[in-house]
Design a protein around this motif. Structure first.
Motif, PDB file in Angstrom:
ATOM      1  N   UNK A 125     -50.515 -10.052 -78.693  1.00 36.40           N
ATOM      2  CA  UNK A 125     -51.348 -10.041 -77.489  1.00 36.40           C
ATOM      3  C   UNK A 125     -52.836 -10.058 -77.867  1.00 36.40           C
ATOM      4  N   UNK A 126     -53.193  -9.324 -78.914  1.00 37.04           N
ATOM      5  CA  UNK A 126     -54.574  -9.314 -79.399  1.00 37.04           C
ATOM      6  C   UNK A 126     -54.996 -10.719 -79.822  1.00 37.04           C
ATOM      7  N   UNK A 127     -54.172 -11.369 -80.629  1.00 37.80           N
ATOM      8  CA  UNK A 127     -54.522 -12.701 -81.137  1.00 37.80           C
ATOM      9  C   UNK A 127     -54.583 -13.735 -80.018  1.00 37.80           C
ATOM     10  N   UNK A 128     -53.654 -13.672 -79.089  1.00 39.18           N
ATOM     11  CA  UNK A 128     -53.658 -14.622 -77.966  1.00 39.18           C
ATOM     12  C   UNK A 128     -54.877 -14.375 -77.083  1.00 39.18           C
ATOM     13  N   UNK A 129     -55.181 -13.109 -76.808  1.00 42.38           N
ATOM     14  CA  UNK A 129     -56.341 -12.794 -75.958  1.00 42.38           C
ATOM     15  C   UNK A 129     -57.655 -13.207 -76.614  1.00 42.38           C
ATOM     16  N   UNK A 130     -57.677 -13.275 -77.940  1.00 45.38           N
ATOM     17  CA  UNK A 130     -58.898 -13.671 -78.650  1.00 45.38           C
ATOM     18  C   UNK A 130     -59.109 -15.184 -78.629  1.00 45.38           C
ATOM     19  N   UNK A 157     -48.106  -1.896 -75.196  1.00 48.77           N
ATOM     20  CA  UNK A 157     -46.977  -1.010 -75.144  1.00 48.77           C
ATOM     21  C   UNK A 157     -45.741  -1.187 -75.980  1.00 48.77           C
ATOM     22  N   UNK A 158     -44.911  -2.158 -75.714  1.00 46.67           N
ATOM     23  CA  UNK A 158     -43.542  -2.127 -76.218  1.00 46.67           C
ATOM     24  C   UNK A 158     -43.385  -2.153 -77.732  1.00 46.67           C
ATOM     25  N   UNK A 159     -44.171  -2.908 -78.462  1.00 50.39           N
ATOM     26  CA  UNK A 159     -44.039  -2.923 -79.915  1.00 50.39           C
ATOM     27  C   UNK A 159     -45.377  -3.246 -80.564  1.00 50.39           C
ATOM     28  N   UNK A 160     -45.567  -2.735 -81.767  1.00 53.19           N
ATOM     29  CA  UNK A 160     -46.812  -3.042 -82.477  1.00 53.19           C
ATOM     30  C   UNK A 160     -46.988  -4.542 -82.718  1.00 53.19           C
ATOM     31  N   UNK A 161     -45.898  -5.240 -83.033  1.00 49.87           N
ATOM     32  CA  UNK A 161     -46.002  -6.680 -83.253  1.00 49.87           C
ATOM     33  C   UNK A 161     -46.444  -7.378 -81.959  1.00 49.87           C
ATOM     34  N   UNK A 191     -51.713  -0.631 -85.793  1.00 48.22           N
ATOM     35  CA  UNK A 191     -50.712  -1.582 -85.319  1.00 48.22           C
ATOM     36  C   UNK A 191     -50.179  -2.421 -86.478  1.00 48.22           C
ATOM     37  N   UNK A 192     -51.037  -2.746 -87.415  1.00 47.48           N
ATOM     38  CA  UNK A 192     -50.592  -3.470 -88.597  1.00 47.48           C
ATOM     39  C   UNK A 192     -49.706  -2.569 -89.441  1.00 47.48           C
ATOM     40  N   UNK A 193     -50.116  -1.329 -89.600  1.00 47.28           N
ATOM     41  CA  UNK A 193     -49.304  -0.382 -90.375  1.00 47.28           C
ATOM     42  C   UNK A 193     -47.915  -0.228 -89.748  1.00 47.28           C
ATOM     43  N   UNK A 194     -47.859  -0.110 -88.436  1.00 45.83           N
ATOM     44  CA  UNK A 194     -46.566   0.044 -87.761  1.00 45.83           C
ATOM     45  C   UNK A 194     -45.715  -1.214 -87.879  1.00 45.83           C
ATOM     46  N   UNK A 195     -46.345  -2.364 -88.038  1.00 48.86           N
ATOM     47  CA  UNK A 195     -45.616  -3.631 -88.161  1.00 48.86           C
ATOM     48  C   UNK A 195     -45.204  -3.899 -89.601  1.00 48.86           C
ATOM     49  N   UNK A 196     -46.082  -3.614 -90.550  1.00 54.25           N
ATOM     50  CA  UNK A 196     -45.840  -3.992 -91.950  1.00 54.25           C
ATOM     51  C   UNK A 196     -45.490  -2.809 -92.841  1.00 54.25           C
ATOM     52  N   UNK A 197     -45.726  -1.595 -92.366  1.00 55.55           N
ATOM     53  CA  UNK A 197     -45.586  -0.364 -93.152  1.00 55.55           C
ATOM     54  C   UNK A 197     -46.583  -0.319 -94.300  1.00 55.55           C
ATOM     55  N   UNK A 198     -47.605  -1.140 -94.208  1.00 57.69           N
ATOM     56  CA  UNK A 198     -48.660  -1.183 -95.215  1.00 57.69           C
ATOM     57  C   UNK A 198     -49.926  -0.625 -94.581  1.00 57.69           C
ATOM     58  N   UNK A 199     -50.515   0.380 -95.197  1.00 57.79           N
ATOM     59  CA  UNK A 199     -51.697   1.019 -94.622  1.00 57.79           C
ATOM     60  C   UNK A 199     -53.001   0.396 -95.110  1.00 57.79           C
TER      61      UNK A 199
END
Length: 186
Positions: A85-90, A76-80, A136-144
């Protein structure tokens, strides 16, 4: 027991064997014993060991992609934060996640060494995961660039293996995650 439940019972047995003992120990007899069913029933649902492993990888892929879609969407709150959360859950920090990591690595090894359906399924799985992560990466880095999604997957996979082998502690892994996200968030 209905057919989908029976298939689930057999494929779950394949997953447990691979996670516990490796791909090389999967046999029709071992799956039948692990599932608590007859050898004939296993052979009915999978004519060969390859069939059983292919079915197991399909199921892993479907569950994995759905799990990560749900996980990222609920963070939810932010793409970062979602990527963290993805990396920790992995990280393989409990027995369930360690078993999942062992299963994935075992099937990855099979995808590397054989050219039949397993490789294609594994490639499709990684492509689907990259597509889930990319927004989520795009929203964090603005790189598609999709390459960043693959980079994050490679980072997560390698980090999981380093934790599994005891090369890194949980705390070190969390620190590396924070540093990695700081670097890509430039």
């Amino acid at each position: 027991m209905n057919e989908p439940d029976r298939i689930d019972q057999i494929v779950s047995a394949v997953e447990r064997i691979v996670s516990r003992d490796g791909v090389q120990t999967v046999s029709m007899r071992a799956v039948a014993a692990e599932a608590g069913v007859s050898l004939r029933l296993v052979q009915y649902y999978g004519k060969t060991k390859q069939d059983l492993l292919t079915t197991a990888l399909h199921r892993l892929s479907e569950r994995s992609v759905q799990h990560w879609q749900d996980s990222l969407a609920s963070s939810g709150d932010s793409p970062r934060h979602a990527l963290e959360a993805f990396l920790v859950a992995a990280l393989p920090l409990d027995e369930e996640r360690r078993a999942f990591h062992r299963f994935g690595v075992s099937l990855e090894q099979l995808a590397i060494t054989e050219t039949h359906g397993i490789r294609v399924i594994y490639q499709e799985h990684l492509s689907q995961l990259a597509a889930v992560i990319a927004p989520y990466i795009h929203a964090t880095t603005r790189d598609a660039d999709i390459d960043l999604a693959y980079e994050l997957l490679a980072f997560a996979h390698g980090l999981g293996s380093l934790v599994m082998t005891g090369t890194l502690t949980d705390a070190q892994a969390h620190s590396l995650i924070a540093g990695y996200l700081d670097r890509i968030h430039a």
